[in-house]
Design a protein around this motif. Sequence first.
Motif, PDB file in Angstrom:
ATOM      1  N   THR B 389       0.847  -1.227   0.445  1.00  0.00           N
ATOM      2  CA  THR B 389      -0.256   0.112  -0.129  1.00  0.00           C
ATOM      3  C   THR B 389       0.921   0.898  -0.097  1.00  0.00           C
ATOM      4  O   THR B 389       0.355   2.007  -0.774  1.00  0.00           O
ATOM      5  N   ILE B 391       3.961   1.480  -1.154  1.00  0.00           N
ATOM      6  CA  ILE B 391       4.224   1.858  -2.515  1.00  0.00           C
ATOM      7  C   ILE B 391       3.119   2.473  -3.473  1.00  0.00           C
ATOM      8  O   ILE B 391       4.071   3.454  -4.161  1.00  0.00           O
ATOM      9  N   GLY B 392       2.345   1.856  -3.541  1.00  0.00           N
ATOM     10  CA  GLY B 392       1.018   1.943  -4.236  1.00  0.00           C
ATOM     11  C   GLY B 392       1.118   3.979  -4.193  1.00  0.00           C
ATOM     12  O   GLY B 392       0.708   4.714  -4.552  1.00  0.00           O
ATOM     13  N   LEU B 393       1.249   4.556  -2.726  1.00  0.00           N
ATOM     14  CA  LEU B 393       0.834   5.459  -2.408  1.00  0.00           C
ATOM     15  C   LEU B 393       2.190   6.451  -2.874  1.00  0.00           C
ATOM     16  O   LEU B 393       1.548   8.349  -2.751  1.00  0.00           O
ATOM     17  N   SER B 394       3.405   6.367  -2.796  1.00  0.00           N
ATOM     18  CA  SER B 394       3.764   7.343  -3.353  1.00  0.00           C
ATOM     19  C   SER B 394       4.267   7.654  -4.591  1.00  0.00           C
ATOM     20  O   SER B 394       3.769   7.274  -5.509  1.00  0.00           O
TER      21      SER B 394
END
Lengths: 112, 414
Positions: B389, B391-394
Amino acid sequence: MQYALIIREAAEDFARRGDPTYRDGWVAYSQALAQAGIMTGGAGLTGPETGTIVRRKGEDHDVQDGPYPDGKEQLGGFYLIDVPDMDTALEWATRVPISDKGSVEVRPRLQM
Amino acid sequence: MPLDAGRAAEKVARQSYGKLIAFLAARSRDVPAAEDALSEALASALRVWPERGIPRNPEAWLVVAARRNLMQAARHRTVEANAQTTISVAFEEAEERMNAAGSAVFPDERLKLLFACTHPTIDSSVHTALMLQTVLGIEARTIARTFVVSPETISQRLVRAKVKIRDAGIPFAVPPRPALPGRLAAVLSAIYAAYGLGWDGLDGEEERHSLAGEAIWLGRALLAVLPNEPEAIGLLSLMLHCEARRSARRDDSGRYVPLDEQDAAAWNAIMIAEADALLRKAGSFDRFGPFQCQAAIQSVHAARRLSGTTDWQALTTLYAALVMMKPMLGARVSQAAVIGRASSATAGLEQLDKLDPRDIASYQPYWAVRAFLLTKAGDDTAAADAYMTAIGLSDSPAVRDFLTGRLKDAWQAI
C-alpha cells in the motif's frame, strides 16, 4: 465525482510488463486505490499490437489490425475513481507508477 | 546565457517585484491592477537582465518599465481609465517612498503584504499560493505545478483571494501585539508550506528547490522585522536543519536514503550550527511552541553527527509535546515511529491503531511506518501488505524503489 485516469505507455513500458518491479508498482497502486475505497472500475489492457480496429465504411465495416507502437504513447489501461474533486484526482494521478515516457490523463466522467 | 546570471537576475527581479507590489498595493490595495502593470515589466527584466547585467537600481528599472507598459496599454485602451490613474499615482508614491526610505522600510512593507495574504478572512488553502505569487512574484503556472492542481484552478483561486483583499478592506499592516500570535501562526504556516513544496522537489526539479530557498529567505526577512518572536525563530531553525540534510537524502546513484541511514558527515555543519544557535535563542524567550518543538526534534536527529547515536527517548518526549500542542496526522505517525524505536514495535503499532481509519486510508507515511514496525515485530506477511500500500501511495520514483527493496526483504523473510 467520478474521474477516469487514462494511462498511456511508451513501447519500452509495454516491453517491461514482464519485469516484476514494474508490474509490482501497478499492483501496489491498485491496492492503494482499493484500500482508500475510491476505485469504481478500470482495466489494464494488452499491448496495442494485439488490438483490432473496426471502422464504419458506408454499409460495410472495415476491420484492421491494431497499430504497432512506434515510440509514441499508446493506451495502456485506465482506472475509474470516485473522489470529491479534481484536486484529489490529480493527487492520485501523481501516484500512478508510469515511467517518464508515459502519461496519465485525468478526465471527469460525463454526467448523463 | 550563463545559468548563474539568469538565476541571479531572477532572484533580484523577484525580490524587487514583491517589494514593488507591496509598495503599490499598500497604497491602492488593488493587487490585481498593480500586478498587471508589473508582471510584463518582470518578464522583460528576466529577458534583458541576464544578457545586459542587473541594473544598479532594479526597482527603479521595473517602475519605469511598468509605467511604460501602462502607457502602452492605455493607448490600446485595454486599461480602465480609473485603474490607470490609481496605479499611476501609486507608482509615483511608491517611487517617492522607496527613495525616502532607502532599504530600511522594505522588509516591513513586504511583511504587511504577508499578513494580508494570510488574513483569516481568506481561505487558508490559498495562503501559501497567494504569498508565493504576490510576495515573491512566482508565476501561477509554477505554483500550479508544485501544488499539483490545474493552472486554471489556481489562477481562479488567486483572483478570488485578491478581489477579497481589495473589496473586504483587508488591512495592509502588521497586526497589533495582542492579535499578533494568532496572525503570525498563519504567516509561519504559509512559509513552512512553501518550504515543504521545495523540500519534496528532489528529483531534478530546479524550480521546486528554489522555492525552499525562497522560504528560508522569507524566514530571515521575518526575523529582521520581528526579532523577538520565538516561533518565527523556531521556524527558521527548523528549515535550516532540514536544508542541512538536503544532499544526504539521495546516494550517489540517486537512491532514496532514510534519515537514520544518512551519512551524517554529508550534512551541512554550518547550517546545523546556525539552526541550533537559533533554537537556543528562541528558548531564551521561554514561550515554547510547535515550530520550536519541530526544530528541537530535528536538532536531536542532527546530534547524531557528533554522538553517533540517536536519542529516541528524547524524541519520544518531544513528539508527545508536539502532538499535545498540534495533533497533526504527520506528527502522530512520526510519534508512533519513534515510540517503536524507543520502547517496542508493539507500542508503536498500538499508537498507529489509535488513528482514525478514514484519515490514514491514503496517507503514505502511515503505511510506510506501519510496514517498518510490522517488520520489526516479526510479522512479515502483514508488513509486505503494508509495504504494498505504501508503494502504491508514493508519488516519488526514488521512494517507490526504496520501499520495493524493503518489500522484497519482507517476502524473503516469510
